[in-house]
Design a protein around this motif. Structure first.
Motif, PDB file in Angstrom:
ATOM      1  N   ASP A  29       1.103  -1.160  -0.016  1.00 43.01           N
ATOM      2  CA  ASP A  29       0.458  -0.161   0.335  1.00 43.01           C
ATOM      3  C   ASP A  29       0.873   1.356   0.094  1.00 43.01           C
ATOM      4  O   ASP A  29       0.736   1.895  -0.842  1.00 43.01           O
ATOM      5  N   ALA A  30       1.999   1.209   0.709  1.00 43.23           N
ATOM      6  CA  ALA A  30       3.053   2.612   0.749  1.00 43.23           C
ATOM      7  C   ALA A  30       3.746   2.513  -0.548  1.00 43.23           C
ATOM      8  O   ALA A  30       3.776   3.752  -1.070  1.00 43.23           O
ATOM      9  N   ILE A  31       3.767   1.568  -1.011  1.00 43.12           N
ATOM     10  CA  ILE A  31       4.678   1.230  -2.185  1.00 43.12           C
ATOM     11  C   ILE A  31       3.269   2.010  -3.765  1.00 43.12           C
ATOM     12  O   ILE A  31       4.027   2.982  -4.367  1.00 43.12           O
ATOM     13  N   ARG A  32       2.394   1.617  -3.513  1.00 43.98           N
ATOM     14  CA  ARG A  32       1.019   1.943  -4.386  1.00 43.98           C
ATOM     15  C   ARG A  32       0.942   3.896  -4.335  1.00 43.98           C
ATOM     16  O   ARG A  32       0.749   4.441  -4.844  1.00 43.98           O
ATOM     17  N   LEU A  35       3.393   5.475  -5.842  1.00 46.13           N
ATOM     18  CA  LEU A  35       3.487   5.809  -6.915  1.00 46.13           C
ATOM     19  C   LEU A  35       2.165   5.960  -7.937  1.00 46.13           C
ATOM     20  O   LEU A  35       2.333   7.002  -8.827  1.00 46.13           O
ATOM     21  N   GLU A  36       0.925   6.284  -6.712  1.00 52.36           N
ATOM     22  CA  GLU A  36       0.067   6.791  -7.499  1.00 52.36           C
ATOM     23  C   GLU A  36       0.077   8.715  -7.029  1.00 52.36           C
ATOM     24  O   GLU A  36      -0.217   9.802  -7.527  1.00 52.36           O
ATOM     25  N   ALA A  37       1.785   8.931  -6.278  1.00 51.52           N
ATOM     26  CA  ALA A  37       1.252  10.684  -5.689  1.00 51.52           C
ATOM     27  C   ALA A  37       2.076  11.249  -7.162  1.00 51.52           C
ATOM     28  O   ALA A  37       2.839  12.054  -7.311  1.00 51.52           O
ATOM     29  N   GLN A  38       3.307   9.913  -8.248  1.00 48.36           N
ATOM     30  CA  GLN A  38       4.126  10.612  -9.445  1.00 48.36           C
ATOM     31  C   GLN A  38       2.593  11.396 -10.542  1.00 48.36           C
ATOM     32  O   GLN A  38       1.909  11.093 -10.285  1.00 48.36           O
ATOM     33  N   PRO A  39       3.096  12.733 -10.707  1.00 44.58           N
ATOM     34  CA  PRO A  39       2.756  13.593 -11.648  1.00 44.58           C
ATOM     35  C   PRO A  39       2.733  12.806 -13.098  1.00 44.58           C
ATOM     36  O   PRO A  39       1.484  13.491 -13.927  1.00 44.58           O
ATOM     37  N   VAL A  44       5.978   7.286 -13.189  1.00 48.35           N
ATOM     38  CA  VAL A  44       4.737   6.018 -12.385  1.00 48.35           C
ATOM     39  C   VAL A  44       6.152   5.225 -12.511  1.00 48.35           C
ATOM     40  O   VAL A  44       6.228   4.546 -11.668  1.00 48.35           O
ATOM     41  N   LEU A  45       5.823   5.306 -13.770  1.00 45.84           N
ATOM     42  CA  LEU A  45       6.604   4.163 -14.677  1.00 45.84           C
ATOM     43  C   LEU A  45       8.699   4.261 -14.128  1.00 45.84           C
ATOM     44  O   LEU A  45       9.107   2.997 -13.108  1.00 45.84           O
ATOM     45  N   GLN A  50      12.924   2.171 -10.123  1.00 52.01           N
ATOM     46  CA  GLN A  50      13.419   2.543  -8.352  1.00 52.01           C
ATOM     47  C   GLN A  50      12.974   1.829  -7.735  1.00 52.01           C
ATOM     48  O   GLN A  50      13.818   1.202  -7.705  1.00 52.01           O
ATOM     49  N   TRP A  51      11.708   1.046  -7.600  1.00 48.87           N
ATOM     50  CA  TRP A  51      11.200   0.727  -6.411  1.00 48.87           C
ATOM     51  C   TRP A  51      11.709  -1.009  -6.629  1.00 48.87           C
ATOM     52  O   TRP A  51      12.240  -1.434  -5.926  1.00 48.87           O
ATOM     53  N   CYS A  52      11.700  -1.862  -7.636  1.00 50.51           N
ATOM     54  CA  CYS A  52      12.499  -2.768  -8.352  1.00 50.51           C
ATOM     55  C   CYS A  52      13.578  -2.965  -7.769  1.00 50.51           C
ATOM     56  O   CYS A  52      13.763  -3.770  -7.259  1.00 50.51           O
ATOM     57  N   ALA A  53      13.965  -1.894  -8.616  1.00 50.30           N
ATOM     58  CA  ALA A  53      15.726  -2.647  -8.030  1.00 50.30           C
ATOM     59  C   ALA A  53      16.516  -2.106  -6.927  1.00 50.30           C
ATOM     60  O   ALA A  53      17.024  -2.339  -6.707  1.00 50.30           O
ATOM     61  N   VAL A  54      15.202  -1.020  -6.118  1.00 42.29           N
ATOM     62  CA  VAL A  54      15.949  -0.830  -4.523  1.00 42.29           C
ATOM     63  C   VAL A  54      15.908  -1.953  -3.798  1.00 42.29           C
ATOM     64  O   VAL A  54      16.300  -3.074  -2.999  1.00 42.29           O
ATOM     65  N   ILE A  55      14.651  -2.339  -3.981  1.00 47.95           N
ATOM     66  CA  ILE A  55      13.737  -4.087  -3.314  1.00 47.95           C
ATOM     67  C   ILE A  55      14.843  -5.061  -4.001  1.00 47.95           C
ATOM     68  O   ILE A  55      15.531  -5.894  -3.096  1.00 47.95           O
ATOM     69  N   THR A  56      15.301  -5.189  -5.101  1.00 47.78           N
ATOM     70  CA  THR A  56      16.027  -6.773  -5.587  1.00 47.78           C
ATOM     71  C   THR A  56      17.848  -6.481  -4.773  1.00 47.78           C
ATOM     72  O   THR A  56      18.190  -7.224  -4.508  1.00 47.78           O
ATOM     73  N   ALA A  57      17.903  -4.925  -4.590  1.00 43.45           N
ATOM     74  CA  ALA A  57      19.176  -4.597  -4.516  1.00 43.45           C
ATOM     75  C   ALA A  57      18.990  -5.011  -2.819  1.00 43.45           C
ATOM     76  O   ALA A  57      19.923  -6.253  -2.506  1.00 43.45           O
ATOM     77  N   MET A  58      18.626  -4.947  -2.362  1.00 45.19           N
ATOM     78  CA  MET A  58      18.253  -5.309  -1.209  1.00 45.19           C
ATOM     79  C   MET A  58      18.052  -6.945  -0.461  1.00 45.19           C
ATOM     80  O   MET A  58      18.738  -7.125   0.056  1.00 45.19           O
TER      81      MET A  58
END
Length: 70
Positions: A29-32, A35-39, A44-45, A50-58
């Motif tokens: 929900d926080a990630i969504r 994403l919804e806050a992007q203009p 959004v993409l 970036q979320w995917c890259a950070v999560i994968t790196a973690m």
């Protein structure tokens, strides 16, 4: 010989499952919300990538640490 039905999960197991599921949903929900806050569709993409890259790196870092301690 008849097969025995599996034992139902214990209350502790159920509570742990519910807590893990709730934590996962809060995270998604926080990630969504981010994403919804992007203009724009493009941002959004970009933010999603970036979320995917950070999560994968973690995940890679945590897996590496666990391999080294095993």
């Amino acid at each position: 010989m008849t097969a025995q039905p599996p034992e139902p999960p214990s209350d502790d197991t159920r509570l742990r499952y519910v807590a893990e599921r709730a934590q996962r949903q809060l995270t998604l929900d926080a990630i969504r919300a981010d994403l919804e806050a992007q203009p724009s569709p493009r941002s959004v993409l970009s933010s999603g990538r970036q979320w995917c890259a950070v999560i994968t790196a973690m995940a890679d870092d945590l897996a590496k640490k666990r391999r080294n301690t095993a």
